[in-house]
Write a protein that holds these residues in place. Structure first.
Motif, PDB file in Angstrom:
ATOM      1  N   VAL A  12      56.255  35.099  20.309  1.00 30.06           N
ATOM      2  CA  VAL A  12      57.274  35.806  20.832  1.00 30.06           C
ATOM      3  C   VAL A  12      58.359  35.973  19.833  1.00 30.06           C
ATOM      4  CG1 VAL A  12      58.182  33.537  21.765  1.00 30.06           C
ATOM      5  CG2 VAL A  12      58.710  35.666  22.922  1.00 30.06           C
ATOM      6  N   GLN A  13      59.175  36.800  19.873  1.00 32.04           N
ATOM      7  CA  GLN A  13      60.402  36.933  19.149  1.00 32.04           C
ATOM      8  C   GLN A  13      61.520  35.887  19.682  1.00 32.04           C
ATOM      9  OE1 GLN A  13      61.465  41.427  19.231  1.00 32.04           O
ATOM     10  NE2 GLN A  13      60.551  41.488  17.399  1.00 32.04           N
ATOM     11  N   ALA A  14      62.570  35.480  18.746  1.00 33.83           N
ATOM     12  CA  ALA A  14      63.684  34.876  18.866  1.00 33.83           C
ATOM     13  C   ALA A  14      64.504  35.340  20.079  1.00 33.83           C
ATOM     14  CB  ALA A  14      64.468  34.776  17.750  1.00 33.83           C
ATOM     15  N   GLY A  15      64.813  34.553  21.055  1.00 25.80           N
ATOM     16  CA  GLY A  15      65.553  34.800  22.130  1.00 25.80           C
ATOM     17  C   GLY A  15      64.608  35.036  23.224  1.00 25.80           C
ATOM     18  N   GLY A  16      63.352  35.188  23.096  1.00 22.95           N
ATOM     19  CA  GLY A  16      62.393  35.258  24.330  1.00 22.95           C
ATOM     20  C   GLY A  16      62.044  34.128  24.920  1.00 22.95           C
ATOM     21  N   SER A  17      61.161  34.194  25.941  1.00 22.66           N
ATOM     22  CA  SER A  17      60.731  33.164  26.859  1.00 22.66           C
ATOM     23  C   SER A  17      59.280  33.214  26.954  1.00 22.66           C
ATOM     24  CB  SER A  17      61.306  33.361  28.113  1.00 22.66           C
ATOM     25  OG  SER A  17      62.582  33.363  28.055  1.00 22.66           O
ATOM     26  N   ASN A  84      63.034  28.886  27.291  1.00 18.72           N
ATOM     27  CA  ASN A  84      63.990  30.115  27.102  1.00 18.72           C
ATOM     28  C   ASN A  84      64.672  29.823  25.804  1.00 18.72           C
ATOM     29  OD1 ASN A  84      63.273  31.203  29.905  1.00 18.72           O
ATOM     30  ND2 ASN A  84      64.725  29.498  30.714  1.00 18.72           N
ATOM     31  N   MET A  85      65.320  31.175  25.559  1.00 20.19           N
ATOM     32  CA  MET A  85      66.030  31.300  24.216  1.00 20.19           C
ATOM     33  C   MET A  85      65.326  30.586  23.054  1.00 20.19           C
ATOM     34  SD  MET A  85      69.972  30.745  25.759  1.00 20.19           S
ATOM     35  CE  MET A  85      69.537  29.006  26.523  1.00 20.19           C
ATOM     36  N   LEU A  86      64.276  31.026  22.866  1.00 18.23           N
ATOM     37  CA  LEU A  86      63.413  30.218  21.840  1.00 18.23           C
ATOM     38  C   LEU A  86      63.697  30.813  20.516  1.00 18.23           C
ATOM     39  CD1 LEU A  86      59.926  30.951  23.465  1.00 18.23           C
ATOM     40  CD2 LEU A  86      60.743  28.887  22.673  1.00 18.23           C
ATOM     41  N   LYS A  87      63.649  29.824  19.588  1.00 18.45           N
ATOM     42  CA  LYS A  87      64.256  29.760  18.040  1.00 18.45           C
ATOM     43  C   LYS A  87      63.026  29.664  17.359  1.00 18.45           C
ATOM     44  CE  LYS A  87      68.248  27.518  19.365  1.00 18.45           C
ATOM     45  NZ  LYS A  87      69.248  26.177  19.099  1.00 18.45           N
ATOM     46  N   PRO A  88      63.111  30.172  16.152  1.00 10.68           N
ATOM     47  CA  PRO A  88      62.045  30.078  15.017  1.00 10.68           C
ATOM     48  C   PRO A  88      61.707  28.590  14.958  1.00 10.68           C
ATOM     49  CG  PRO A  88      63.327  31.827  14.259  1.00 10.68           C
ATOM     50  CD  PRO A  88      64.304  31.327  15.508  1.00 10.68           C
ATOM     51  N   ASP A  89      62.512  27.617  15.002  1.00 10.69           N
ATOM     52  CA  ASP A  89      62.548  26.239  14.861  1.00 10.69           C
ATOM     53  C   ASP A  89      61.631  25.777  16.000  1.00 10.69           C
ATOM     54  OD1 ASP A  89      65.624  25.292  13.259  1.00 10.69           O
ATOM     55  OD2 ASP A  89      63.613  26.227  12.570  1.00 10.69           O
ATOM     56  N   ASP A  90      61.410  26.363  17.006  1.00  6.01           N
ATOM     57  CA  ASP A  90      60.543  25.948  17.889  1.00  6.01           C
ATOM     58  C   ASP A  90      58.972  26.235  17.908  1.00  6.01           C
ATOM     59  OD1 ASP A  90      62.973  27.062  20.357  1.00  6.01           O
ATOM     60  OD2 ASP A  90      62.931  25.044  19.952  1.00  6.01           O
ATOM     61  N   THR A  91      58.803  26.852  16.745  1.00 12.81           N
ATOM     62  CA  THR A  91      57.280  27.123  16.158  1.00 12.81           C
ATOM     63  C   THR A  91      56.626  25.889  16.284  1.00 12.81           C
ATOM     64  OG1 THR A  91      57.780  29.140  15.520  1.00 12.81           O
ATOM     65  CG2 THR A  91      55.682  28.346  14.754  1.00 12.81           C
ATOM     66  N   ALA A  92      55.476  25.713  16.871  1.00  9.28           N
ATOM     67  CA  ALA A  92      54.615  24.370  16.781  1.00  9.28           C
ATOM     68  C   ALA A  92      53.559  24.644  17.987  1.00  9.28           C
ATOM     69  CB  ALA A  92      55.666  23.133  17.281  1.00  9.28           C
ATOM     70  N   VAL A 121      52.608  28.031  19.848  1.00  4.97           N
ATOM     71  CA  VAL A 121      53.950  28.687  20.199  1.00  4.97           C
ATOM     72  C   VAL A 121      54.618  29.200  18.817  1.00  4.97           C
ATOM     73  CG1 VAL A 121      56.377  28.528  21.064  1.00  4.97           C
ATOM     74  CG2 VAL A 121      53.982  27.586  22.388  1.00  4.97           C
ATOM     75  N   THR A 122      54.613  30.681  18.624  1.00  2.00           N
ATOM     76  CA  THR A 122      55.042  30.941  17.277  1.00  2.00           C
ATOM     77  C   THR A 122      56.449  31.885  17.654  1.00  2.00           C
ATOM     78  OG1 THR A 122      52.953  31.078  16.214  1.00  2.00           O
ATOM     79  CG2 THR A 122      54.649  32.288  15.330  1.00  2.00           C
TER      80      THR A 122
END
Length: 125
Positions: A12-17, A84-92, A121-122
């Motif tokens: 997902v792109q940053a900001g997505g859910s 929600n409001m996913l960030k690149p740092d959430d990649t794991a 999750v990327t």
């Protein structure tokens, strides 16, 4: 033997859910605290969120508080992580886990005795 199966990961792109699900194989699911952890490449597994047996008490890491919500449906033996409001740092890789009976610390991995296989999750910028 308890089996936990995660699903719902993806890119997902940053900001997505995204919404992750974790289905438990056995019927006493409602008796246990359930948690979500994540592990980024080259990093240690870290606590994300957990929820009490009937859902009245939740805890979150500071890094996801306000963006992620954990919930459960005991009738379906399933726990969810709404992100929600996913960030690149959430990649794991995200893992769900069942806390062991009598373990008092809800936010450390060693308190959990059954784990799922994980779902990736990327988040791209």
């Amino acid at each position: 033997q308890v089996q936990l199966v995660e699903s719902g990961g993806g890119s997902v792109q940053a900001g997505g859910s995204l919404r992750l699900s974790c289905a438990a194989s056995e019927g006493t699911f409602s008796n246990y605290v359930m948690g979500w952890f994540r592990q980024a490449a080259g990093e240690e597994r870290e606590f994300v969120a957990c929820i009490s047996s009937i859902g009245g008490n939740t805890k979150y890491s500071d890094s996801v508080k306000g963006r992620f919500t954990i919930s459960r449906d005991n009738a379906k033996n399933t726990v969810y992580l709404h992100m929600n409001m996913l960030k690149p740092d959430d990649t794991a890789v995200y893992f769900c886990a069942r806390k062991g009976v009598g373990r008092t610390n809800w936010i450390i991995a060693s308190s959990y005795d059954y784990w799922g296989q994980g779902t990736q999750v990327t988040v791209s910028s």
